[in-house]
Design a protein around this motif. Structure first.
Motif, PDB file in Angstrom:
ATOM      1  N   ARG A  10       0.902  -1.077   0.131  1.00 22.48           N
ATOM      2  CA  ARG A  10      -0.132  -0.194  -0.015  1.00 22.48           C
ATOM      3  C   ARG A  10       0.954   1.223  -0.174  1.00 22.48           C
ATOM      4  NH1 ARG A  10      -0.482   4.087   2.605  1.00 22.48           N
ATOM      5  NH2 ARG A  10       1.237   3.498   3.646  1.00 22.48           N
ATOM      6  N   SER A  12       0.526   5.765  -0.575  1.00 26.13           N
ATOM      7  CA  SER A  12      -0.452   6.883  -0.925  1.00 26.13           C
ATOM      8  C   SER A  12      -0.493   7.182  -2.476  1.00 26.13           C
ATOM      9  CB  SER A  12       0.029   8.089  -0.058  1.00 26.13           C
ATOM     10  OG  SER A  12       0.081   7.914   1.306  1.00 26.13           O
ATOM     11  N   ARG A  14      -1.691   9.713  -5.344  1.00 21.48           N
ATOM     12  CA  ARG A  14      -1.962  11.172  -5.370  1.00 21.48           C
ATOM     13  C   ARG A  14      -2.316  11.505  -6.966  1.00 21.48           C
ATOM     14  NH1 ARG A  14       2.133  10.677  -1.496  1.00 21.48           N
ATOM     15  NH2 ARG A  14       1.818  11.686   0.409  1.00 21.48           N
ATOM     16  N   PHE A 122      -6.259  15.913  -5.094  1.00 25.39           N
ATOM     17  CA  PHE A 122      -5.545  15.429  -6.300  1.00 25.39           C
ATOM     18  C   PHE A 122      -6.578  14.704  -7.099  1.00 25.39           C
ATOM     19  CE2 PHE A 122      -2.437  14.673  -2.622  1.00 25.39           C
ATOM     20  CZ  PHE A 122      -1.285  15.339  -3.310  1.00 25.39           C
ATOM     21  N   CYS A 164      -5.671   7.845  -0.336  1.00 25.80           N
ATOM     22  CA  CYS A 164      -4.560   8.642   0.533  1.00 25.80           C
ATOM     23  C   CYS A 164      -5.350   9.558   1.614  1.00 25.80           C
ATOM     24  CB  CYS A 164      -3.998   9.857  -0.531  1.00 25.80           C
ATOM     25  SG  CYS A 164      -2.476  10.849   0.282  1.00 25.80           S
ATOM     26  N   ILE A 165      -4.543   9.107   2.816  1.00 22.05           N
ATOM     27  CA  ILE A 165      -5.015   9.946   3.820  1.00 22.05           C
ATOM     28  C   ILE A 165      -4.518  11.626   3.666  1.00 22.05           C
ATOM     29  CG2 ILE A 165      -4.841  10.268   6.537  1.00 22.05           C
ATOM     30  CD1 ILE A 165      -4.293   7.168   6.397  1.00 22.05           C
ATOM     31  N   ARG A 208      10.191   5.454  -1.437  1.00 19.48           N
ATOM     32  CA  ARG A 208       9.858   5.999  -0.033  1.00 19.48           C
ATOM     33  C   ARG A 208      10.671   5.153   0.914  1.00 19.48           C
ATOM     34  NH1 ARG A 208       4.367   3.349   0.837  1.00 19.48           N
ATOM     35  NH2 ARG A 208       5.527   1.945  -0.214  1.00 19.48           N
ATOM     36  N   ARG A 210      11.589   4.212   5.193  1.00 23.50           N
ATOM     37  CA  ARG A 210      11.123   3.942   6.638  1.00 23.50           C
ATOM     38  C   ARG A 210      12.158   3.801   7.373  1.00 23.50           C
ATOM     39  NH1 ARG A 210       6.659   5.194   4.445  1.00 23.50           N
ATOM     40  NH2 ARG A 210       4.581   3.980   4.965  1.00 23.50           N
TER      41      ARG A 210
HETATM   42  C1  LIG Z   1      -2.721  11.858   9.397  1.00 20.65           C
HETATM   43  C2  LIG Z   1      -2.313  11.795   7.908  1.00 20.65           C
HETATM   44  C3  LIG Z   1      -2.239  12.811   7.348  1.00 20.65           C
HETATM   45  C4  LIG Z   1      -1.847  13.013   5.806  1.00 20.65           C
HETATM   46  N1  LIG Z   1      -2.126  14.110   5.209  1.00 20.65           N
HETATM   47  C5  LIG Z   1      -1.740  14.283   4.094  1.00 20.65           C
HETATM   48  C6  LIG Z   1      -1.789  15.450   3.167  1.00 20.65           C
HETATM   49  O1  LIG Z   1      -2.237  16.171   3.642  1.00 20.65           O
HETATM   50  N2  LIG Z   1      -1.213  15.575   1.948  1.00 20.65           N
HETATM   51  C7  LIG Z   1      -0.557  14.390   1.646  1.00 20.65           C
HETATM   52  O2  LIG Z   1       0.033  14.420   0.338  1.00 20.65           O
HETATM   53  N3  LIG Z   1      -0.503  13.155   2.174  1.00 20.65           N
HETATM   54  C8  LIG Z   1      -0.785  13.115   3.340  1.00 20.65           C
HETATM   55  N4  LIG Z   1      -0.498  12.081   4.126  1.00 20.65           N
HETATM   56  C9  LIG Z   1      -0.021  10.875   3.654  1.00 20.65           C
HETATM   57  C10 LIG Z   1       1.567  10.736   3.801  1.00 20.65           C
HETATM   58  O3  LIG Z   1       2.256  11.716   3.313  1.00 20.65           O
HETATM   59  C11 LIG Z   1       1.922   9.247   3.827  1.00 20.65           C
HETATM   60  O4  LIG Z   1       1.348   8.304   4.334  1.00 20.65           O
HETATM   61  C12 LIG Z   1       3.576   9.195   3.968  1.00 20.65           C
HETATM   62  O5  LIG Z   1       4.579  10.047   3.421  1.00 20.65           O
HETATM   63  C13 LIG Z   1       3.893   7.711   4.106  1.00 20.65           C
HETATM   64  O6  LIG Z   1       3.943   7.299   2.556  1.00 20.65           O
HETATM   65  P1  LIG Z   1       2.816   6.269   2.112  1.00 20.65           P
HETATM   66  O7  LIG Z   1       1.443   6.059   2.712  1.00 20.65           O
HETATM   67  O8  LIG Z   1       2.986   6.218   0.573  1.00 20.65           O
HETATM   68  O9  LIG Z   1       3.405   4.838   2.547  1.00 20.65           O
HETATM   69  C14 LIG Z   1      -0.985  11.911   5.424  1.00 20.65           C
HETATM   70  C15 LIG Z   1      -0.829  10.724   6.021  1.00 20.65           C
HETATM   71  C16 LIG Z   1      -1.475  10.661   7.595  1.00 20.65           C
HETATM   72  C17 LIG Z   1      -1.216   9.460   8.421  1.00 20.65           C
END
Ligand SMILES: Cc1cc2nc3c(=O)[nH]c(=O)nc-3n(C[C@H](O)[C@H](O)[C@H](O)COP(=O)(O)O)c2cc1C
Length: 221
Positions: A10, A12, A14, A122, A164-165, A208, A210
């Motif tokens: 998984r 995010s 965009r 997005f 995407c959160i 990415r 970690r």
């Molecule tokens: C509480 C929370 C808020 C987030 N807000 C944003 C956001 O406003 N914009 C964005 O591009 N990604 C956002 N994200 C995604 C994070 O950037 C992303 O989870 C992190 O960089 C790790 O990457 P991955 O999800 O691809 O593993 C958010 C994630 C979380 C958990």
């Protein structure tokens, strides 16, 4: 999809294909996600599913509110200061996103456009807004919201959807309430977008990182 594979693949998303997410699929995901754990099975979450015309209106208005320089007043305030290590991480992800978009650091306009796109979610075809009643102890209910959110993201992934959160989806709650009928007594915690990923898009494919487990794990034997 096997659970370890789902968790580790998984990411995010965009950039989405324009195809709408079938309502049946959203329902299937929520139906399964309700089995997420919560304190004493309280299940404090409330989800607003926003698609179609109201979502299009919200995306446009949210982008504009940001471009107008409005001061954010989220129901869940964001910390303004972060410790150095965490700051390095968020600066790094910001750099990677801009590099993937081929936006040089000095391109102020490009960066602003990108930020605007973020506020326009997005252009995702579906938004789930996670709320809790204001009468609840927020810090505690947030644990439960985190649990169901991640479950939704993993289930979506297992069904070929990207997610995407997005903190930026909940920066202007009063604007949300102009378009989406969330009553004042519900605090908007955060939104999660869903849609079919544009798998080729560089913004969905950058590497990415970690921290390794030893950096954040202490074993007591
Ligand atoms: C509480 C929370 C808020 C987030 N807000 C944003 C956001 O406003 N914009 C964005 O591009 N990604 C956002 N994200 C995604 C994070 O950037 C992303 O989870 C992190 O960089 C790790 O990457 P991955 O999800 O691809 O593993 C958010 C994630 C979380 C958990």
């Amino acid at each position: 999809m096997e659970i370890f594979q789902a968790v580790t693949t998984r990411r995010s998303i965009r950039k989405f294909r324009p195809d709408p997410v079938p309502e049946g699929l959203i329902r299937e995901i929520i139906e399964a996600a309700r089995w997420s754990p919560s304190w004493a099975n309280t299940q404090p979450w409330e989800i607003w599913v926003v698609v179609g015309e109201p979502l299009e209106r919200f995306k446009k208005a949210n982008r504009q509110r940001f471009l107008d320089g409005a001061i954010a007043a989220p129901d869940t305030p964001m910390p303004e200061v972060w410790p150095e290590t965490l700051k390095r991480r968020y600066t790094e992800i910001g750099k990677r996103l801009l590099t993937a978009m081929e936006i040089p650091r000095e391109d102020k306009e490009g960066r602003l456009r990108y930020a605007g796109d973020t506020f326009a979610l997005f252009d995702a075809p579906c938004l789930l807004l996670f709320c809790v009643d204001r009468s609840l102890a927020r810090e505690y209910a947030m644990l439960d919201i985190g649990a169901i959110q991640q479950t939704v993201c993993l289930l979506a992934h297992a069904r070929g959807l990207g997610s995407c959160i997005l903190a930026v989806s909940a920066r202007y709650p009063e604007l949300i309430r102009e378009t989406i009928p969330i009553p004042e007594e519900k605090a908007v915690i955060i939104g999660v977008t869903l849609g079919y990923p544009d798998s080729e898009a560089p913004i969905n494919n950058f590497t990415r990182e970690r921290a390794i487990p030893d950096e954040f794990t202490t074993w007591v034997r």
